[in-house]
Design an enzyme around this catalytic site. Structure first.
Site, PDB file in Angstrom:
ATOM      1  N   GLU A 179      12.901  -3.634 -28.407  1.00  0.00           N
ATOM      2  CA  GLU A 179      12.656  -4.984 -27.629  1.00  0.00           C
ATOM      3  C   GLU A 179      12.174  -6.186 -28.470  1.00  0.00           C
ATOM      4  OE1 GLU A 179      11.920  -2.532 -23.481  1.00  0.00           O
ATOM      5  OE2 GLU A 179      10.113  -3.136 -24.380  1.00  0.00           O
ATOM      6  N   GLU A 371      17.363   2.628 -22.683  1.00  0.00           N
ATOM      7  CA  GLU A 371      15.942   2.849 -21.876  1.00  0.00           C
ATOM      8  C   GLU A 371      16.483   2.429 -20.649  1.00  0.00           C
ATOM      9  OE1 GLU A 371      12.174   1.366 -22.984  1.00  0.00           O
ATOM     10  OE2 GLU A 371      12.531   1.552 -24.889  1.00  0.00           O
TER      11      GLU A 371
HETATM   12  C1  BGP Z   1       9.357  -0.574 -23.070  1.00  0.00           C
HETATM   13  C2  BGP Z   1       9.300   0.041 -24.206  1.00  0.00           C
HETATM   14  C3  BGP Z   1       8.758   1.420 -23.951  1.00  0.00           C
HETATM   15  C4  BGP Z   1       8.494   2.227 -22.939  1.00  0.00           C
HETATM   16  C5  BGP Z   1       9.019   1.272 -21.449  1.00  0.00           C
HETATM   17  C6  BGP Z   1       8.152   1.773 -20.306  1.00  0.00           C
HETATM   18  O1  BGP Z   1       8.855  -1.926 -22.830  1.00  0.00           O
HETATM   19  O2  BGP Z   1      10.269  -0.159 -25.023  1.00  0.00           O
HETATM   20  O3  BGP Z   1       7.993   1.826 -25.069  1.00  0.00           O
HETATM   21  O4  BGP Z   1       7.086   2.371 -22.537  1.00  0.00           O
HETATM   22  O5  BGP Z   1       8.911   0.041 -21.618  1.00  0.00           O
HETATM   23  O6  BGP Z   1       6.971   1.074 -20.156  1.00  0.00           O
HETATM   24  P1  BGP Z   1       5.926   1.503 -19.645  1.00  0.00           P
HETATM   25  O7  BGP Z   1       5.211   2.468 -20.490  1.00  0.00           O
HETATM   26  O8  BGP Z   1       4.815   0.578 -19.605  1.00  0.00           O
HETATM   27  O9  BGP Z   1       6.021   2.084 -18.367  1.00  0.00           O
END
Ligand code: BGP
Length: 476
Positions: A179, A371
């Protein structure tokens, strides 16, 4: 015509959110370790509160993660049982170079990932490796100021050379920065940036972004030199921006918002700074220091594929007094047509199809969804079973939208990895109770629990989805 036969189904994690073992195997301290759970987390990850080490008043969930450092064999066996074709994980930079500026890597760290990759291959799982998923050695932050410093390009290059050489034949798919646009929203987490009082934050962020973009091109170059089989991707926190209404001002605002993220991929995929960003920087009085050769490097070393995370679309407006809601790092205007998760992230499967089409139209390179998922509270019943129909519902609708983009619209898609295929620490909040997994981990927000792994209902569902190459999405 369905998904490609070799479609890479799987799941994704990040070292700092699952490994733990923060002081084992010669590992050094990283920015991600010192992000506490609780109300100060946001100020820390955005670079506004100085937290360069642990203190007594906070709890730091990354220290233990879900203890995957010790349990990865058990976890990978479960991924294998689900039929994963790929497993996306990240390297903890501080296992390989504990301080970040050493000349020689730490053998114990290198061996750890070698064993882990071999474990994946035992089950026919192709590793998909994020070189940096938000982590930056603390030493590099203290001594050099993190990614604001040009020296980082050299340290990152050294890391990449070591990884590509050591894991040649074991790893083929690489992502340079998780990201990458997160640098604008959570700069300490995204790029090890802590801001001093009165500093021009935008200037620092864009300079640091340039260093990451150059590093990404360097990584792509040497990955191809070391092994022509290597496939390198960029990685964007995606999600199309919709105008709040059809006033041209809102349409324009949503385009601008999209561009603030696409800027990074424009450089990584097309190989040059787009005109709109050069104009924006000029307007804002931001000057990026480039070195001779940077432009050629960017132009000649573009990525092989585009990967991205998708949780939700966003809404943009120029109006004030509109209701806002949370989302992946950036908050958004609330979309009245969509439901939301317990954390306020809105649920928009069609938005995934729209986003895929936007990106594919723009770059015409293969895409990889690395993701996607639903963060939810899972309550085991009296027998310990977790019936997570809400997760199955979310995922099946998103997978359907993804298939529509491929089958109906012709988008070229390499694979799909759900976020947090095993429950892990939340990046945004540091919580454990925000769970994404097919596998439940017995651990709570306070750090209590046995760490035992347990299959949720979605485990068998996803296994069936993979076995049928996405043909059977039913929940029965
Ligand atoms: C993205 C990241 C992840 C992950 C996901 C979910 O930003 O790449 O590392 O954690 O989001 O977010 P969160 O963990 O805040 O629910």
């Amino acid at each position: 015509m369905g998904l490609r036969k070799d479609f890479l189904w799987g799941g994704a994690t990040a070292a700092n959110q699952c490994e733990g073992g923060y002081n084992e195997g010669g590992r050094g301290l990283a920015n991600v370790d010192v992000a506490p759970i609780g109300e100060d987390r946001e100020a820390v990850i955005s670079g506004n509160m100085k937290m360069f080490d642990f203190d007594e008043n906070h709890r730091y969930p990354a220290k233990v993660g879900i203890d995957m450092y010790h349990r990865y064999k058990e976890d990978i066996a479960l991924f294998g049982e689900m039929g994963f074709k790929t497993y996306r994980l990240s390297i903890a930079w501080t296992r390989i170079f504990p301080k970040g500026d050493e000349l020689e890597p730490n053998e114990e760290g290198l061996q750890f990932y070698e064993d882990l990759f071999k474990e994946c291959h035992k089950y026919g799982i192709e590793p998909l490796v994020t070189i940096t998923h938000f982590d930056c050695p603390m030493h590099l932050i203290k001594e050099y100021g993190g990614w604001r410093n040009r020296k980082m390009v050299e340290f990152y290059e050294r890391l990449c050379k070591v990884l590509f050489t050591r894991y040649k034949g074991l790893v083929k798919y690489w992502l340079t920065f998780n990201e990458i646009n997160m640098i604008l929203h959570a700069p300490f987490m995204g790029a090890g940036l802590y801001f001093e009082e009165g500093e021009n934050k935008e200037q620092v962020k864009y300079q640091a972004a340039h260093h990451e973009l150059v590093s990404s091109a360097v990584a792509t170059k040497i990955a191809h030199e070391i092994d022509p089989e290597n496939q390198v991707g960029c990685m964007l926190a995606a999600g199309a921006n919709y105008p709040y209404n059809c006033r041209p001002e809102d349409v324009w605002a949503s385009r601008q918002a999209d561009r603030s993220s696409y800027f990074f991929i424009d450089v990584q995929s097309r190989g040059e700074y787009p005109a709109y960003v050069l104009k924006q920087l000029e307007r804002e009085g931001i000057t990026i220091q480039m070195e001779e050769g940077d432009k050629e490097l960017l132009k000649n070393n573009t990525v092989d594929f585009i990967s991205f995370s998708y949780y939700s679309s966003h809404v943009t407006t120029t109006e004030n007094n509109v209701e806002k809601t949370d989302g992946n790092a950036f908050s958004s205007v609330k979309n009245p047509y969509l439901d939301s998760s317990e954390w306020g992230w809105q649920i928009d499967p069609l938005g995934l199809r729209i986003t895929m089409n936007d990106i594919y139209d723009r770059y015409q390179k293969p895409l990889f969804i690395v993701e996607n998922g639903l963060g939810a509270i899972d309550e085991p019943d009296e027998n310990g079973n977790i019936t997570d129909d809400y997760r199955i519902d979310y995922l099946s609708k998103h997978i359907q939208a993804m298939k529509d983009a491929v089958e109906t619209d012709g988008v070229d898609l390499l694979g799909y990895t759900t976020w947090g295929c095993i429950d892990l620490v939340s990046a945004g909040t540091g919580e454990m109770k925000k769970r994404y997994g097919f596998i439940y981990v017995d651990l709570d927000n306070e750090g209590n629990g046995t760490l035992e792994r347990r299959k949720k209902k979605s485990f068998d569902w996803y296994k069936k989805v993979i076995a049928t190459n996405g043909e059977d999405l039913s929940n029965d």
